[in-house]
Design a protein around this motif. Sequence first.
Motif, PDB file in Angstrom:
ATOM      1  N   GLU A 203      63.873  15.271  -8.899  1.00 39.84           N
ATOM      2  CA  GLU A 203      62.578  15.472  -9.565  1.00 39.84           C
ATOM      3  C   GLU A 203      62.186  14.219 -10.339  1.00 39.84           C
ATOM      4  O   GLU A 203      61.056  13.756 -10.250  1.00 39.84           O
ATOM      5  N   LEU A 204      63.125  13.671 -11.090  1.00 35.44           N
ATOM      6  CA  LEU A 204      62.792  12.491 -11.897  1.00 35.44           C
ATOM      7  C   LEU A 204      62.397  11.322 -11.000  1.00 35.44           C
ATOM      8  O   LEU A 204      61.437  10.611 -11.279  1.00 35.44           O
ATOM      9  N   ALA A 205      63.129  11.137  -9.887  1.00 38.08           N
ATOM     10  CA  ALA A 205      62.820  10.017  -8.998  1.00 38.08           C
ATOM     11  C   ALA A 205      61.434  10.188  -8.396  1.00 38.08           C
ATOM     12  O   ALA A 205      60.641   9.246  -8.353  1.00 38.08           O
ATOM     13  N   SER A 206      61.114  11.413  -7.970  1.00 37.37           N
ATOM     14  CA  SER A 206      59.812  11.593  -7.332  1.00 37.37           C
ATOM     15  C   SER A 206      58.700  11.630  -8.365  1.00 37.37           C
ATOM     16  O   SER A 206      57.544  11.439  -8.048  1.00 37.37           O
ATOM     17  N   LEU A 207      59.050  11.841  -9.628  1.00 36.52           N
ATOM     18  CA  LEU A 207      58.033  11.860 -10.678  1.00 36.52           C
ATOM     19  C   LEU A 207      57.808  10.475 -11.263  1.00 36.52           C
ATOM     20  O   LEU A 207      57.142  10.322 -12.265  1.00 36.52           O
ATOM     21  N   GLY A 208      58.416   9.461 -10.695  1.00 38.64           N
ATOM     22  CA  GLY A 208      58.065   8.131 -11.141  1.00 38.64           C
ATOM     23  C   GLY A 208      59.147   7.372 -11.886  1.00 38.64           C
ATOM     24  O   GLY A 208      58.920   6.241 -12.284  1.00 38.64           O
ATOM     25  N   ALA A 209      60.331   7.961 -12.097  1.00 37.47           N
ATOM     26  CA  ALA A 209      61.414   7.167 -12.666  1.00 37.47           C
ATOM     27  C   ALA A 209      61.932   6.296 -11.526  1.00 37.47           C
ATOM     28  O   ALA A 209      62.498   6.790 -10.572  1.00 37.47           O
ATOM     29  N   LYS A 210      61.688   5.012 -11.576  1.00 36.17           N
ATOM     30  CA  LYS A 210      61.787   4.188 -10.367  1.00 36.17           C
ATOM     31  C   LYS A 210      63.184   3.644 -10.052  1.00 36.17           C
ATOM     32  O   LYS A 210      63.326   2.765  -9.222  1.00 36.17           O
TER      33      LYS A 210
END
Length: 411
Positions: A203-210
């Motif tokens: 979730e974090l990766a797809s939410l923009g934590a790059k």
Amino acid sequence: MPTLVMKFGGTSVANLDRIKRAAKRVGVEVSKGYNVIVVVSAMSGKTNELVGWVEETSPLFDAREYDAIVSSGENVTAGLMALTLQEMNINARSWQGWQVPLITSSAHAAARIEDIPTKNINAKFDQGVRVAVVAGFQGISSEGRITTLGRGGSDTTAVAFAAAFGAERCDIYTDVDGIYTTDPRVENKARKLDKIAFEEMLELASLGAKVLQTRSVELAMRFKVKLRVLSSFEEQSDSAGTLVCDEEEIMESNVVAGVAFQRDEAKMTLISIADRPGIAAAIFMPLSDAGVNVDMIVQNISEEGRTDMTFSCPVDQVGRAQQAMAKAKDSGEINFHDLIADTDVAKVSVVGIGMRSHTGVAAKMFHVLSAEGVNIKVITTSEIKISVLVDRKYMELAVQALHDAFDLDKA
Ligand code: ASP
Ligand code: MG
């Protein structure tokens, strides 16, 4: 011998000095008795430069040539890493994607990995090679053309190798020392997590934590690859970073693991469209065909057979979305009174597997935002995530307030 995958991102191989430093870390693992598969990115900035050259030469480029060109950055670092290791008297050699061969689909610039036969590399390990240096991001299609996996794809290469070779762990070396509860540039009390569950990371990766390419996390979750994110900059080589792992391995965690945000969102509303079967398809098919990445979707209740439909997308796709909707209107597929674009919104999300068993997270989130006077424009939820759209000027405030309210600065 046990196998370890070590992946070095662009900043970790940015120059010869950094490559040496990275090679030293590889040497440490070799001396512990591991056979190591090193996956390298291109030197930082290199891929952007190559993409720029492609676009300047041919705006509507042939994607097969794009891949031939942009994959080359990794070839250079793979060879340099192998040479550096040889200078340290470590038996190492490089592999380009086609030599492995890392077989992919033929979706150029966004290819999916189909197979990684281990035979060639294992034969070399059997002959005494201790380090296989693999060029990340690239593969070969069944048509025999060079492919790439999409930007950030070296993470996915690394995890795929770890799965294929049954590696003990996949260490991702980058310029941050782990995964944080939020971006430390927005909230200076952000805390590095020792462990995070695959699903939270996804979730974090797809939410923009790059930090990690989303697909790499998906793969790690599917094949249960132990994934560790750590810095190649810190002197202390055993700084543990963050382990991305199965939720069973996390004894006790906060209900909310992190706050993610996406700054450049837009909210678009189609005013007064006919509420009939097929209307959603008639709107979202043309948007998808136009390459608009629709995220949130909200349909209002209808009145006298007409309704409003709101969706969000990245702000730089608003023009494309407007064009697609105008075209659909002209051709009579849909009919609406107006299309309103709000280009000053950002998305803020709280993520945590604890939400499955704890109620009240959404209520608390909304209360915190209201106490700060932040208006919520759109809400969506999933099992382990709540996202809201807010005015972009309040994004930092919202992130900080939520970080505080959910005690994310405390372990
Ligand atoms: N060099 C590629 C990129 O910049 C792949 C990667 O580094 O993961 O996107
Ligand atoms: Mg990366």
